[in-house]
Design a protein around this motif. Structure first.
Motif, PDB file in Angstrom:
ATOM      1  N   HIS A  65       0.870  -1.179   0.000  1.00 44.01           N
ATOM      2  CA  HIS A  65       0.000   0.000   0.000  1.00 44.01           C
ATOM      3  C   HIS A  65       0.906   1.228   0.000  1.00 44.01           C
ATOM      4  CE1 HIS A  65      -3.484  -2.536   0.855  1.00 44.01           C
ATOM      5  NE2 HIS A  65      -2.758  -3.129   1.775  1.00 44.01           N
ATOM      6  N   TYR A 117       1.764   5.053   0.241  1.00 45.51           N
ATOM      7  CA  TYR A 117       1.378   6.365   0.764  1.00 45.51           C
ATOM      8  C   TYR A 117       2.069   7.431  -0.074  1.00 45.51           C
ATOM      9  CZ  TYR A 117      -0.676   4.356   5.012  1.00 45.51           C
ATOM     10  OH  TYR A 117      -1.467   3.672   5.906  1.00 45.51           O
ATOM     11  N   TYR A 139      -2.951   8.127   4.053  1.00 44.78           N
ATOM     12  CA  TYR A 139      -3.128   7.238   2.906  1.00 44.78           C
ATOM     13  C   TYR A 139      -4.217   7.810   2.011  1.00 44.78           C
ATOM     14  CZ  TYR A 139      -3.768   2.887   0.288  1.00 44.78           C
ATOM     15  OH  TYR A 139      -3.837   1.929  -0.708  1.00 44.78           O
ATOM     16  N   ARG A 140      -3.960   7.841   0.700  1.00 44.70           N
ATOM     17  CA  ARG A 140      -4.841   8.430  -0.314  1.00 44.70           C
ATOM     18  C   ARG A 140      -4.880   9.959  -0.197  1.00 44.70           C
ATOM     19  NH1 ARG A 140      -7.577   4.547  -3.020  1.00 44.70           N
ATOM     20  NH2 ARG A 140      -8.856   6.169  -3.933  1.00 44.70           N
ATOM     21  N   GLU A 171      -5.488   0.303   5.298  1.00 40.50           N
ATOM     22  CA  GLU A 171      -5.470   0.634   3.875  1.00 40.50           C
ATOM     23  C   GLU A 171      -6.485  -0.172   3.077  1.00 40.50           C
ATOM     24  OE1 GLU A 171      -1.401   1.130   5.741  1.00 40.50           O
ATOM     25  OE2 GLU A 171      -2.789  -0.570   5.510  1.00 40.50           O
ATOM     26  N   LYS A 172      -6.658  -1.432   3.440  1.00 41.78           N
ATOM     27  CA  LYS A 172      -7.591  -2.293   2.706  1.00 41.78           C
ATOM     28  C   LYS A 172      -9.007  -1.757   2.791  1.00 41.78           C
ATOM     29  CE  LYS A 172      -8.615  -7.227   2.120  1.00 41.78           C
ATOM     30  NZ  LYS A 172      -8.340  -8.607   2.648  1.00 41.78           N
ATOM     31  N   ASP A 216      -9.285   1.505   0.637  1.00 41.81           N
ATOM     32  CA  ASP A 216      -9.399   1.237  -0.799  1.00 41.81           C
ATOM     33  C   ASP A 216     -10.777   0.695  -1.156  1.00 41.81           C
ATOM     34  OD1 ASP A 216      -6.820   2.084  -1.367  1.00 41.81           O
ATOM     35  OD2 ASP A 216      -5.948   0.076  -1.207  1.00 41.81           O
TER      36      ASP A 216
END
Length: 230
Positions: free
Chosen positions: A20, A22, A64-65, A84-85, A88
């Motif tokens: 994942h 960042y 994240y994102r 993160e999962k 997403d």
């Protein structure tokens, strides 16, 4: 660098089961959370810092994102999840989602300033550490960044809800939390605020499912933490 990141392999752990990335506000990679799964089904993460090429996390980590958050209109509400999962999966449903690096125990090491002044719906994991994480993040967002955090009342795991088909009425669907978010922020994909209303908020946050009406918290999460909004 994209190819190199896809080929990351730890000198002793080998290739991760998942990666994942960042990124900074411009989309450049900053740190990679490499997920390793054990035979017993448990997991752990090994970070890789792109700028230094070291297998450790930077002292300050981006959301994240973050690049998606930066590109979105300022009026859009944000859903902050743990992991993160989950981020997403929810983003695939067109919600604007973020998470922090390092899980429930490292929230303060993530730069939360990009969420300043925003309405942030925090989706906690269904355990005590998850609830404590949500409350900690809510307090930081309110006290340090002037955000409007709200902890989503949930009774089911986020990935289970999505896997079972979000939007399809099922037993207990009124308590999924996603219905709460939809009801509270209206269309999370909207690009313009509603005239005469705070961005992302509608008058009647109620959605029916299976003849049930979800409990809707009218107060920001920080009210439960002893803080008061002006």
């Amino acid at each position: 660098m994209k190819t190199a990141l896809n080929d990351l392999s730890h000198p002793s752990l080998g290739r991760p089961n998942a990666r994942h990335i960042y990124r900074d506000q411009a989309g450049a990679p900053v740190v990679v959370a490499c997920r390793y799964e054990k035979p017993d089904g448990s997991k752990f993460f090994q970070p890789f810092t792109v700028g230094t090429g070291e297998w450790k996390a930077p002292q300050t980590r981006p959301l994240y994102r973050l690049d998606s958050l930066t590109a979105a209109n300022d009026n859009r509400a944000v859903v902050l999840v743990e992991g993160e999962k989950c981020a997403d999966a929810l983003a695939d449903l067109d919600f604007l989602t973020v998470t922090t690096f390092g899980g429930a125990k490292a929230a303060r090491k993530t730069d939360l300033s990009p969420l300043a002044g925003k309405t942030v719906y925090i989706w906690p994991d269904l355990d005590q550490p998850g609830q404590e994480y949500a409350e900690q993040v809510a307090a930081i967002l309110y006290k340090d960044h002037g955000a409007q955090p709200r902890i989503v009342p949930v009774s089911q795991d986020l990935l289970s809800i999505i896997g079972n088909g979000y939007g399809v009425p099922t037993e207990g669907a009124a308590d999924t939390g996603l219905l709460y978010i939809d009801a509270s922020i209206g269309d999370s994909r909207a690009t313009e605020p509603q005239a005469g209303k705070p961005a992302g908020i509608i008058d009647s946050p109620i959605i029916e499912a299976n003849d049930k009406t979800p409990q809707v918290c009218e107060k920001p999460a920080c009210h439960t933490l002893g803080y008061k909004y002006p």
